[in-house]
Design a protein around this motif. Structure first.
Motif, PDB file in Angstrom:
ATOM      1  N   GLY A   1       3.234  -2.612   2.668  1.00 27.68           N
ATOM      2  CA  GLY A   1       4.055  -2.455   3.981  1.00 27.68           C
ATOM      3  C   GLY A   1       5.346  -2.826   3.701  1.00 27.68           C
ATOM      4  O   GLY A   1       6.201  -2.173   4.308  1.00 27.68           O
TER       5      GLY A   1
ATOM      6  N   CYS B   1       5.347   0.648  14.692  1.00 33.80           N
ATOM      7  CA  CYS B   1       4.471   0.532  13.810  1.00 33.80           C
ATOM      8  C   CYS B   1       4.457  -0.786  12.985  1.00 33.80           C
ATOM      9  O   CYS B   1       3.719  -1.209  12.679  1.00 33.80           O
ATOM     10  CB  CYS B   1       4.113   1.879  13.038  1.00 33.80           C
ATOM     11  SG  CYS B   1       2.590   2.096  11.936  1.00 33.80           S
TER      12      CYS B   1
ATOM     13  N   THR C   1       2.305  -3.760  12.667  1.00 27.61           N
ATOM     14  CA  THR C   1       1.521  -4.078  10.951  1.00 27.61           C
ATOM     15  C   THR C   1       1.747  -5.477  10.815  1.00 27.61           C
ATOM     16  O   THR C   1       1.089  -6.081  10.344  1.00 27.61           O
ATOM     17  CB  THR C   1       1.859  -3.014  10.282  1.00 27.61           C
ATOM     18  OG1 THR C   1       1.725  -1.827  10.691  1.00 27.61           O
ATOM     19  CG2 THR C   1       1.357  -3.055   9.118  1.00 27.61           C
TER      20      THR C   1
ATOM     21  N   PRO D   1      -4.396  -0.918   8.039  1.00 28.21           N
ATOM     22  CA  PRO D   1      -3.017  -0.798   8.716  1.00 28.21           C
ATOM     23  C   PRO D   1      -1.769  -0.466   7.962  1.00 28.21           C
ATOM     24  O   PRO D   1      -1.001   0.218   8.478  1.00 28.21           O
ATOM     25  CB  PRO D   1      -2.977  -2.099   9.258  1.00 28.21           C
ATOM     26  CG  PRO D   1      -3.843  -2.974   8.585  1.00 28.21           C
ATOM     27  CD  PRO D   1      -5.039  -2.077   8.212  1.00 28.21           C
TER      28      PRO D   1
ATOM     29  N   LEU E   1       0.645   2.594   8.292  1.00 27.04           N
ATOM     30  CA  LEU E   1       2.018   2.267   8.466  1.00 27.04           C
ATOM     31  C   LEU E   1       2.939   3.362   7.400  1.00 27.04           C
ATOM     32  O   LEU E   1       3.811   4.074   8.041  1.00 27.04           O
ATOM     33  CB  LEU E   1       2.183   0.775   8.222  1.00 27.04           C
ATOM     34  CG  LEU E   1       3.854   0.530   8.028  1.00 27.04           C
ATOM     35  CD1 LEU E   1       4.676   0.802   9.090  1.00 27.04           C
ATOM     36  CD2 LEU E   1       3.932  -0.664   7.233  1.00 27.04           C
TER      37      LEU E   1
END
Length: 342
Positions: free
Chosen positions: A205, A252, A256, A271, A275
Motif C-alpha cells: 500500500g 481509497c 485502506t 484491500p 487500492l
C-alpha cells in the motif's frame, strides 16, 4: 525551524535542482541526511499511524521519484526487520530492499553456518546498489524455499553489473544487476515468512502512496495554470477530471490505511490490491489530462515537472497491469460483494 519544516525544505530544494545536477551523489547525500536526522524513521504500518506513514511517502514522491524509490526501500527494510527479526535489528546505514524475482536472475544459498549463509547468483532491479550500505534481498535456500537475507554490500564477493540499466525514466535510481560470489549474509525470518507476514501487503500500500504523491505534484501544475486569468475552459475541464480521480484515490488510501490499522494481523491483500488498481488508474488519467492541458512547455522548461513526468510511468509499472487485475478479480469472485456496499 522545526523538524517538519526542515524536512519539507530539504524536499523542496531537491525538487528544484537543475536537470544537469549530479543526481546520484545528491540522492546519496540527502538520504544520509534523512537517516542521520531521523527523517527516515517512519511509523510502522498497522499500528494506528499507517496513513501518517503513507503521507510521508507521498510527500517524498512529490519531490522526486528516484528519491522516493530509495527512501521507500530503506524505510521498508527497517519495517521488515522490525517485524521479522527485532532482536537482530541493525538499523545503522543506508538500506535497500531487493525482492524482484525475474526468471533470468536468482540468488541461491550455497552454504551456511547457523543463520549465516553464503550467497551465489545474480540479483536484478537492485535500486541504489552503488549508494547503499546494506540490502535485504530475497534468495532461495537449499530446499528451494524463499528466504530473506540481510547483506553487507561492502564485500569483495559482491560486484555491480551496471550495463543492463539503460533507463531514461527512473534512471537516477541506478537499479542495476548485482552479482554474488560467495557473499556472506544473515537470514531474516523463516523461509517464506517475508511474503506470508501481514506487513508484506501493508508495505504494498505504501507503493500506491508513492504513485499518488507524484500524481498530485503533476496535478498541482495544472491547478496553478487554471488559477491564471488567461486559462481556457478546456484546461478547467482537464482539471475537473483530475480532481475527481485524485479525490477517489485519496479516499481509497484513507480507507485502506484505516482498514490496516483496524486489522493489523490480517492479510491486507484484497484491500491493497484494490487500492493499487485505483491509484494506477488515477495516475494514468492524471498523466494524460495534465499533458494535454499544459502541452510541451513544462516537459521542456520545468526540471521538476519533466523528471516526474518521465519517472512516474516507469515507477507505476511496479504494478503488473492485467496480471494484477486478474488476481484481484479472482479474489473478488471468491468473496461476497461487501466491498461494493454503501
Amino acid at each position: 525551524m522545526n523538524n517538519a519544516a526542515h524536512f519539507e525544505n530539504l524536499l523542496a530544494r531537491f525538487a528544484a535542482r537543475s536537470v544537469n545536477a549530479d543526481a546520484q551523489s545528491a540522492l546519496q547525500k540527502l538520504m544520509q541526511e534523512f537517516i542521520g536526522s531521523g527523517f527516515a524513521s517512519l511509523p510502522m504500518p498497522g499500528q494506528g499511524r499507517t496513513l501518517e506513514r503513507w503521507r510521508t511517502l507521498a510527500a517524498v514522491s512529490a519531490s522526486d521519484l528516484a528519491l522516493a524509490k530509495l527512501y521507500e526501500g530503506h524505510t521498508d527494510a527497517l519495517a521488515i526487520m522490525t517485524e521479522l527479526d527485532p532482536d537482530e535489528l541493525n538499523a545503522r546505514g543506508f538500506w535497500g530492499t531487493w525482492a524482484a524475482e525475474p526468471h533470468f536472475a536468482r540468488v541461491n544459498i550455497m552454504d551456511r553456518q547457523r543463520d549465516q549463509v553464503y550467497l551465489h547468483g545474480r540479483k536484478a532491479w537492485c535500486s541504489g546498489a552503488q549508494m547503499l550500505d546494506w540490502a535485504l534481498l530475497t534468495t532461495w535456500d537449499e530446499q528451494h524455499r524463499p528466504q530473506l537475507v540481510a547483506v553487507d554490500l561492502r564485500q569483495s564477493t559482491i560486484s555491480i553489473e551496471a550495463d543492463a540499466w539503460q533507463a531514461v525514466g527512473m534512471s537516477n535510481t541506478a537499479s542495476v544487476d548485482v552479482a554474488f560470489k560467495g557473499a556472506l549474509g544473515r537470514c531474516v525470518g523463516m523461509p517464506g515468512q517475508y511474503v506470508d507476514r501481514p506487513g508484506f501487503w501493508q508495505g504494498g500500500g505504501g507503493i500506491a502512496a508513492c504513485w499518488y504523491g507524484a500524481a498530485c505534484a503533476l496535478a498541482g501544475y495544472l491547478r496553478e495554470h487554471c488559477r491564471q486569468p488567461w486559462h481556457d475552459a478546456h484546461a478547467a475541464a482537464h482539471l475537473g477530471a483530475v480532481d475527481a480521480a485524485l479525490c477517489s484515490a485519496s479516499a481509497c488510501l484513507k480507507d485502506t490505511a484505516m482498514w490496516i490499522d483496524a486489522n493489523p494481523g490480517q492479510s491486507a491483500q484484497l484491500p491493497v490490491r484494490r487500492l493499487r488498481a485505483q491509484v494506477e488508474l488515477t495516475v494514468s488519467l492524471v498523466l494524460e489530462h495534465v499533458g494535454r492541458a499544459l502541452g510541451a512547455t513544462p516537459f521542456c522548461r520545468n526540471p521538476h515537472f519533466a523528471r516526474l513526468a518521465a519517472d512516474l510511468p516507469v515507477f507505476v509499472r511496479q504494478s503488473h497491469a492485467q496480471k494484477d487485475l486478474a488476481v484481484l478479480g479472482e479474489l473478488v469472485a471468491a468473496k461476497p460483494a461487501d466491498g461494493w456496499l454503501l
